[in-house]
Write an enzyme that holds these catalytic residues in place. Sequence first.
Site, PDB file in Angstrom:
ATOM      1  N   ASN A   1      -6.735 -13.193   1.861  1.00  0.00           N
ATOM      2  CA  ASN A   1      -7.888 -12.370   2.244  1.00  0.00           C
ATOM      3  C   ASN A   1      -8.550 -12.972   3.474  1.00  0.00           C
ATOM      4  OD1 ASN A   1      -8.719 -14.494   0.477  1.00  0.00           O
ATOM      5  ND2 ASN A   1     -10.594 -13.426  -0.033  1.00  0.00           N
ATOM      6  N   ILE A   2      -9.046 -12.087   4.319  1.00  0.00           N
ATOM      7  CA  ILE A   2      -9.670 -12.485   5.582  1.00  0.00           C
ATOM      8  C   ILE A   2     -11.014 -11.757   5.672  1.00  0.00           C
ATOM      9  CG2 ILE A   2      -9.395 -12.565   8.094  1.00  0.00           C
ATOM     10  CD1 ILE A   2      -6.308 -12.187   7.576  1.00  0.00           C
ATOM     11  N   GLU A   3     -12.088 -12.509   5.447  1.00  0.00           N
ATOM     12  CA  GLU A   3     -13.420 -11.892   5.420  1.00  0.00           C
ATOM     13  C   GLU A   3     -14.016 -11.812   6.818  1.00  0.00           C
ATOM     14  OE1 GLU A   3     -15.655 -13.877   2.316  1.00  0.00           O
ATOM     15  OE2 GLU A   3     -14.438 -12.868   0.788  1.00  0.00           O
TER      16      GLU A   3
ATOM     17  N   CYS B   1      -8.046  -7.527   2.321  1.00  0.00           N
ATOM     18  CA  CYS B   1      -7.569  -8.187   1.097  1.00  0.00           C
ATOM     19  C   CYS B   1      -6.206  -8.850   1.348  1.00  0.00           C
ATOM     20  CB  CYS B   1      -7.400  -7.171  -0.016  1.00  0.00           C
ATOM     21  SG  CYS B   1      -8.932  -6.506  -0.668  1.00  0.00           S
TER      22      CYS B   1
ATOM     23  N   GLU C   1      -3.489  -8.668  -0.401  1.00  0.00           N
ATOM     24  CA  GLU C   1      -2.352  -7.762  -0.613  1.00  0.00           C
ATOM     25  C   GLU C   1      -2.093  -6.926   0.633  1.00  0.00           C
ATOM     26  OE1 GLU C   1      -5.051  -8.268  -2.378  1.00  0.00           O
ATOM     27  OE2 GLU C   1      -4.878  -7.540  -4.426  1.00  0.00           O
TER      28      GLU C   1
ATOM     29  N   CYS D   1      -6.154  -1.483  -2.264  1.00  0.00           N
ATOM     30  CA  CYS D   1      -4.822  -2.113  -2.204  1.00  0.00           C
ATOM     31  C   CYS D   1      -3.816  -1.358  -3.070  1.00  0.00           C
ATOM     32  CB  CYS D   1      -4.914  -3.581  -2.613  1.00  0.00           C
ATOM     33  SG  CYS D   1      -5.731  -4.575  -1.345  1.00  0.00           S
TER      34      CYS D   1
HETATM   35  N1  THU Z   1      -9.908  -9.429  -2.554  1.00  0.00           N
HETATM   36  C1  THU Z   1      -8.575  -9.459  -2.283  1.00  0.00           C
HETATM   37  O1  THU Z   1      -8.108 -10.179  -1.406  1.00  0.00           O
HETATM   38  N2  THU Z   1      -7.774  -8.649  -3.018  1.00  0.00           N
HETATM   39  C2  THU Z   1      -8.210  -7.792  -3.980  1.00  0.00           C
HETATM   40  O2  THU Z   1      -7.456  -6.941  -4.431  1.00  0.00           O
HETATM   41  C3  THU Z   1      -9.578  -7.919  -4.483  1.00  0.00           C
HETATM   42  C4  THU Z   1     -10.525  -8.589  -3.557  1.00  0.00           C
HETATM   43  C5  THU Z   1     -10.794 -10.274  -1.747  1.00  0.00           C
HETATM   44  C6  THU Z   1     -11.678  -9.505  -0.808  1.00  0.00           C
HETATM   45  C7  THU Z   1     -12.830 -10.457  -0.622  1.00  0.00           C
HETATM   46  O3  THU Z   1     -12.491 -11.355   0.426  1.00  0.00           O
HETATM   47  C8  THU Z   1     -12.884 -11.248  -1.916  1.00  0.00           C
HETATM   48  O4  THU Z   1     -11.656 -11.011  -2.578  1.00  0.00           O
HETATM   49  C9  THU Z   1     -14.032 -10.842  -2.816  1.00  0.00           C
HETATM   50  O5  THU Z   1     -14.032  -9.477  -3.035  1.00  0.00           O
END
Ligand code: THU
Length: 139
Positions: A45-47, A56, A58, A96
Amino acid sequence: MEKALIEELIELAIKQLEFSYAPYSHFKVGAALLAKSGNRYTGCNIENAAYTPTNCAERTAFFKAVSEGEREFQAICIVGGRDGVLTDYAAPCGVCRQVMMEFCNPDTFQIILAAGRTRYEVFTLRELLPQGFGPADLQ
Ligand code: THU
């Protein structure tokens, strides 16, 4: 799926936790996607400070793969937890699941949720996205 292959995907997904960029939620997610070609694509995940551009794990893996010419997939493994500590399954978000629906056969695509190297459960996309809307609905 063979146990050895599942465990390899879990290992690849866990490795991605190192690269997760999650300074806001502190929830790190890693994914390992297996294409039908046999190639593996990883993602984290890359915020983003503006929140909504967050990607996300995935989708990172799917977009990497599709951008390299892959269109058919067998399985994805997902791990996640606060500060990268795995305590439970991290199920894929609705967006996703919808991206998976675009490229995967919901009855055969395998989603491996892992909470540790040997603690996992396998679902089909159909199980996690019943009555999903996909490309076939536009035919
Ligand atoms: N996140 C994912 O990477 N995949 C998901 O299917 C659920 C949520 C990440 C997004 C965000 O960076 C963190 O989890 C909290 O929501």
